[in-house]
Structures are given as C-alpha cells and as structure tokens.
Design a protein around this motif. Structure first.
Motif, PDB file in Angstrom:
ATOM      1  N   THR A 189      -2.802   6.734  -5.046  1.00  0.00           N
ATOM      2  CA  THR A 189      -2.722   5.612  -4.110  1.00  0.00           C
ATOM      3  C   THR A 189      -2.600   4.313  -4.882  1.00  0.00           C
ATOM      4  OG1 THR A 189      -4.428   6.853  -2.927  1.00  0.00           O
ATOM      5  CG2 THR A 189      -3.740   4.781  -1.949  1.00  0.00           C
ATOM      6  N   LEU A 190      -1.675   3.457  -4.436  1.00  0.00           N
ATOM      7  CA  LEU A 190      -1.538   2.104  -4.987  1.00  0.00           C
ATOM      8  C   LEU A 190      -1.861   1.128  -3.868  1.00  0.00           C
ATOM      9  CD1 LEU A 190       1.937   2.306  -6.795  1.00  0.00           C
ATOM     10  CD2 LEU A 190      -0.299   2.388  -7.866  1.00  0.00           C
ATOM     11  N   LYS A 191      -2.757   0.203  -4.154  1.00  0.00           N
ATOM     12  CA  LYS A 191      -3.156  -0.749  -3.117  1.00  0.00           C
ATOM     13  C   LYS A 191      -3.142  -2.159  -3.707  1.00  0.00           C
ATOM     14  CE  LYS A 191      -7.220  -1.497  -0.208  1.00  0.00           C
ATOM     15  NZ  LYS A 191      -8.297  -0.825   0.502  1.00  0.00           N
TER      16      LYS A 191
ATOM     17  N   TYR B  24       0.878  -1.179   0.000  1.00  0.00           N
ATOM     18  CA  TYR B  24       0.000   0.000   0.000  1.00  0.00           C
ATOM     19  C   TYR B  24       0.909   1.221   0.000  1.00  0.00           C
ATOM     20  CZ  TYR B  24      -3.453   3.494   1.412  1.00  0.00           C
ATOM     21  OH  TYR B  24      -4.265   4.598   1.464  1.00  0.00           O
TER      22      TYR B  24
ATOM     23  N   SER C  39      -5.331   1.213  -8.279  1.00  0.00           N
ATOM     24  CA  SER C  39      -4.781   2.550  -8.019  1.00  0.00           C
ATOM     25  C   SER C  39      -5.843   3.612  -8.268  1.00  0.00           C
ATOM     26  CB  SER C  39      -3.559   2.811  -8.899  1.00  0.00           C
ATOM     27  OG  SER C  39      -3.938   3.364 -10.129  1.00  0.00           O
ATOM     28  N   LEU C  40      -5.677   4.726  -7.604  1.00  0.00           N
ATOM     29  CA  LEU C  40      -6.569   5.866  -7.834  1.00  0.00           C
ATOM     30  C   LEU C  40      -5.721   7.131  -7.889  1.00  0.00           C
ATOM     31  CD1 LEU C  40      -9.492   6.975  -8.043  1.00  0.00           C
ATOM     32  CD2 LEU C  40      -9.426   7.339  -5.573  1.00  0.00           C
TER      33      LEU C  40
ATOM     34  N   THR D  55      -3.376  19.656  -6.608  1.00  0.00           N
ATOM     35  CA  THR D  55      -2.765  18.512  -5.912  1.00  0.00           C
ATOM     36  C   THR D  55      -3.276  17.209  -6.513  1.00  0.00           C
ATOM     37  OG1 THR D  55      -2.738  19.849  -3.907  1.00  0.00           O
ATOM     38  CG2 THR D  55      -2.354  17.494  -3.625  1.00  0.00           C
TER      39      THR D  55
ATOM     40  N   LEU E  75      -7.232  17.404  -7.065  1.00  0.00           N
ATOM     41  CA  LEU E  75      -7.999  18.425  -6.322  1.00  0.00           C
ATOM     42  C   LEU E  75      -7.420  19.805  -6.620  1.00  0.00           C
ATOM     43  CD1 LEU E  75      -7.180  15.979  -3.861  1.00  0.00           C
ATOM     44  CD2 LEU E  75      -9.356  16.950  -3.202  1.00  0.00           C
TER      45      LEU E  75
ATOM     46  N   VAL F 194       1.857  12.054  -2.980  1.00  0.00           N
ATOM     47  CA  VAL F 194       1.208  13.341  -3.253  1.00  0.00           C
ATOM     48  C   VAL F 194       2.103  14.142  -4.192  1.00  0.00           C
ATOM     49  CG1 VAL F 194       0.396  15.500  -2.247  1.00  0.00           C
ATOM     50  CG2 VAL F 194       0.000  13.346  -1.041  1.00  0.00           C
TER      51      VAL F 194
ATOM     52  N   TYR G 202      -6.292  10.964  -7.871  1.00  0.00           N
ATOM     53  CA  TYR G 202      -7.372  11.877  -7.517  1.00  0.00           C
ATOM     54  C   TYR G 202      -6.830  13.303  -7.544  1.00  0.00           C
ATOM     55  CZ  TYR G 202     -11.903  12.840  -5.333  1.00  0.00           C
ATOM     56  OH  TYR G 202     -13.190  13.254  -5.072  1.00  0.00           O
TER      57      TYR G 202
ATOM     58  N   VAL H 269      -3.314  13.206  -5.726  1.00  0.00           N
ATOM     59  CA  VAL H 269      -3.069  12.160  -4.723  1.00  0.00           C
ATOM     60  C   VAL H 269      -3.167  10.814  -5.433  1.00  0.00           C
ATOM     61  CG1 VAL H 269      -3.776  11.192  -2.502  1.00  0.00           C
ATOM     62  CG2 VAL H 269      -4.157  13.610  -2.979  1.00  0.00           C
TER      63      VAL H 269
ATOM     64  N   ARG I 293       5.593  15.978  -3.879  1.00  0.00           N
ATOM     65  CA  ARG I 293       5.769  16.825  -2.699  1.00  0.00           C
ATOM     66  C   ARG I 293       7.038  16.391  -1.957  1.00  0.00           C
ATOM     67  NH1 ARG I 293       0.653  17.163   1.188  1.00  0.00           N
ATOM     68  NH2 ARG I 293       1.896  15.819   2.543  1.00  0.00           N
TER      69      ARG I 293
ATOM     70  N   GLU J 116       0.944   5.588  -0.862  1.00  0.00           N
ATOM     71  CA  GLU J 116       0.316   6.796  -1.393  1.00  0.00           C
ATOM     72  C   GLU J 116       1.404   7.824  -1.709  1.00  0.00           C
ATOM     73  OE1 GLU J 116       0.061   6.534   2.125  1.00  0.00           O
ATOM     74  OE2 GLU J 116       0.521   8.553   2.823  1.00  0.00           O
TER      75      GLU J 116
ATOM     76  N   ASP K 128       8.079  16.032   1.088  1.00  0.00           N
ATOM     77  CA  ASP K 128       8.075  15.011   2.154  1.00  0.00           C
ATOM     78  C   ASP K 128       7.881  13.608   1.582  1.00  0.00           C
ATOM     79  OD1 ASP K 128       5.498  15.690   1.424  1.00  0.00           O
ATOM     80  OD2 ASP K 128       4.646  15.551   3.435  1.00  0.00           O
ATOM     81  N   TYR K 129       7.166  13.505   0.453  1.00  0.00           N
ATOM     82  CA  TYR K 129       6.991  12.200  -0.178  1.00  0.00           C
ATOM     83  C   TYR K 129       8.258  11.755  -0.900  1.00  0.00           C
ATOM     84  CZ  TYR K 129       2.267  11.457   1.248  1.00  0.00           C
ATOM     85  OH  TYR K 129       1.172  11.211   2.035  1.00  0.00           O
TER      86      TYR K 129
END
Lengths: 51, 329
Positions: B70-72, B39, B94-95, B66, B99, B43, B97, B68, B263, B41, B265-266
């Motif tokens: 996500t891989l799950k 899992y 994956s999604l 932004t 914003l 950003v 998204y 976002v 980002r 994510e 921090d990612y």
C-alpha cells in the motif's frame, strides 16, 4: 503598426493564461482515510475508508 | 471590415502559436506532478514459493505467498517538508505486508519515501525511513519520472537500504501500451532482520543465535514512459538465513524463495489508471502544443489572405462621393 499591436495582444493573452494556470496548479487533496493494508483485498479499490 | 478581421485573426494566430511552446516547456514542468494525496494498493503473489516454517524449523513449499503493498500520500507531512524544501514534495507512507497461503503474517516492511513531486528525485528530510531505520535514498523508488528516458536509473533497494542501477533493457508491448522494460539484479547481500517476524521472533533474538540474513533478487519493471508509472512488476526473490547450524542443523536455510508477480486484476487496474493519466500528460506535451501550433498557422494564413484581398488593386476601395465644384471663369 496595427498588426504589431494585434500580435502583442495575442502574445500577452497567451502569457497571461499560461502563467495563471501554472501558478494555480492542481488540487492537493487530503490524506486518504484508508489504512495501510494488512489483509488481502478481494479486488482493486475494494478497501472501505477507515477499515 | 476585412482589415479588421485580418487583425483579429492575426492576434488569435499569435495567441495559439505562443501557447504551443508555453504549454510544453513552461506549463508542463510546473503542472505535471504526483498528487500528494495518492492512495494505491497492489497485490502480488508468488505461487509454489518456499517459506521458512518457524514452528517446524525447516523450509517448506507453500501454494501461495501474497504480498500486499500500500502507498498512501501523507498530505500534512508533505506540506511541512515543502516549507523548508521550497518545492513541491510528496510523502509516501508505504507498507509491504507478506502473508502465507493461510493468511498468516510472514513479514512486513513499512517505509517513508519523500520525493520531488515533479522530478521524482528523492528529497531528504526527517522521517525518511525503512522499517524504522533512517535512510538516505539516492535513487527513485516505486515510480519513474514523467517522460521516462531509455537509460539506466538509480533505484533504491529497501532490503539492503542502498541504491543501485536499474537497467533499461528495451521497449516492449504490454496490454496495448508501449512500455520500457527495466531490470535490476541485487547479488547476495547481507541485510538486516525485519523488526517484526512470525511467532514474535525479534531481530535481537535472531542475532543472539548468530544467525545472519542474506538476500538476492532480480527485479523487473514494465514502465509507461509517458507517466513513469510501472504497469507491471515482478521479482525473483530469495532470502536465506546463514550461520544457522545451531538452530536448523545446516549452515544455510531458505527463508523465502519465489517468483513474485502482480495479481492479474491489479495489472488490469494499473493499466487502466496509467492509460487515463497518460492522456492528461500527452495533452500537455503533445496533443495541445501540436494542435495549437497547427491552429495558429492556419489562422495566420487566413489573416494574411484576408489582408492581401483587402489590398488587391481590382477591389473597389471605399470612397466618398464628392460633387464636382462649379467652374467659374
């Protein structure tokens, strides 16, 4: 002759260990309860399970 | 005693010398695999991006968009597919998204990516999709294979639903890692409308107005060659709506334009994760094979030395004392 036997024992042990470890493999785990995100997380890994 | 010790050392020498190639060429290809339960994510942000304002019917510049992602890993689905595929398979739901600066929905792109856990080659099975449309990937997506090579790869583009080469452009230093830089440019291409758009606009409504959606991007990845994991990704992404005169008063209107970057921090989080995983891979491909080979050689030398000492002529051989027999005439 004894040297050959010693070498064969060493080789057999190496084969046995590698074959066993490869056959067992790693843990699969389970699907994470965390959701696919639709909001911006504040920090990496900050998403609580099942949010 | 020395001969027994030299034989034990010989057995150990063969054991470690044999482990070296077995680990590298037998165990590593079987043990190194993407876990099915991953899992992750990420950003990404595009500062001062251009975005289509559906309320004002015009393109506006916003401080930040932004994304976002996500891989799950879907473990249940991967088990099902493994039964028919006959190999270790990973299913990533994956999604992506998107914003705007106020946290309002812009677009989303769900995907299901199915691939070989060891080679990362795509696996075709029911459920493979992009935004609900069945697809058949020819190239990799999200991750490169373990021990990435300095060559071009086929990379799947989720917007156009096609694969195209992503070019190796060189080796660079990134956050203390030597990484491979890859680049892919997708020229202006007509692409489908997303199934979900702001204000409830649907692809059918957009099509009725005669609008078409076009997209172009320059995709950049910095990939750790040991794990094949990207430590950084950027995209110079542009989207236009064309044939838009009836709605927007001009033929072309920018739907999105921006330089998308991970980002910070990612980036740090991903680099830390990759550094941890690359140690495990290097253990199997380099540290242990070379260490065991060295150990095997040293043990063999020690064994031969002991054997040679036990056979040295000056060394008193173990003898049994025999009493001289009495001589009789």
């Amino acid at each position: 002759m004894r040297a050959l036997v010693a070498a064969a024992i060493g080789l057999a042990a190496a084969l046995a260990i590698v074959l066993t470890v490869s056959a067992i493999g790693g843990p699969e785990g389970s699907t994470s309860p965390k959701p696919l995100l639709t909001t911006v997380p504040n920090a990496p890994g900050a998403v609580p399970p099942g949010k | 005693m020395r001969r027994k010790a030299s034989l034990i050392l010989l057995a150990l020498a063969v054991f470690f010398a044999a482990l070296s190639p077995l680990l590298r060429w037998y165990a590593f290809p079987r043990l190194a695999k993407v876990p099915p339960s991953q899992y992750q994510e990420t950003v990404l942000e595009a500062k001062n991006a251009t975005l289509l304002d559906y309320k004002q019917f015009k393109s506006v510049t916003v401080p930040k968009v932004t994304i976002v992602q996500t891989l799950k890993g879907n473990v249940e689905e991967s088990r099902k597919i493994e039964k028919t595929a006959g190999k270790d398979v990973v299913v990533w739901d994956s999604l992506t998204y998107v914003l705007d600066d106020k946290g309002q929905f812009v677009s989303k792109n769900p995907e299901r990516y199915i691939f070989d856990a060891h080679s990362q080659a795509p696996v075709h099975a029911t459920g493979e999709m992009v935004d609900g449309d069945p697809v058949k990937r020819d190239g990799i997506e999200f991750k490169w294979p373990f021990l990435t090579e300095k060559r071009d790869y086929e990379y799947f583009d989720a917007q156009s639903r096609t694969s195209a080469p992503i070019h190796y452009k060189g080796t660079v230093a990134f956050h203390g890692l030597k990484v491979y830089y890859f680049e892919q440019t997708i020229p202006w291409t007509r692409v489908p409308f997303p199934k979900a758009m702001p204000l409830g606009v649907t692809p059918e409504v957009a099509k009725q107005t005669g609008l078409t959606r076009w997209y172009s991007t320059k995709r950049m990845f910095w990939v750790d060659p040991v794990t094949g994991g990207p430590v950084n990704g950027e995209e110079i992404h542009q989207e236009e709506l064309r044939n838009a005169t009836a709605l927007f008063g001009q033929d072309k209107i920018t739907a999105f334009s921006g330089h998308v970057k991970m980002r910070e921090d990612y980036v740090d989080h991903t680099v830390a994760l990759i550094k941890k995983n690359r140690t495990l891979i290097l253990l199997l491909t380099s540290y242990l094979p070379w260490g065991f080979l060295g150990l095997g050689t040293a043990l063999l030398a020690l064994s031969l030395w002991l054997e040679a000492r036990s056979r040295r002529p000056g060394t008193p051989a173990p003898t049994t004392r025999t009493e001289p027999e009495p001589v009789s005439a």
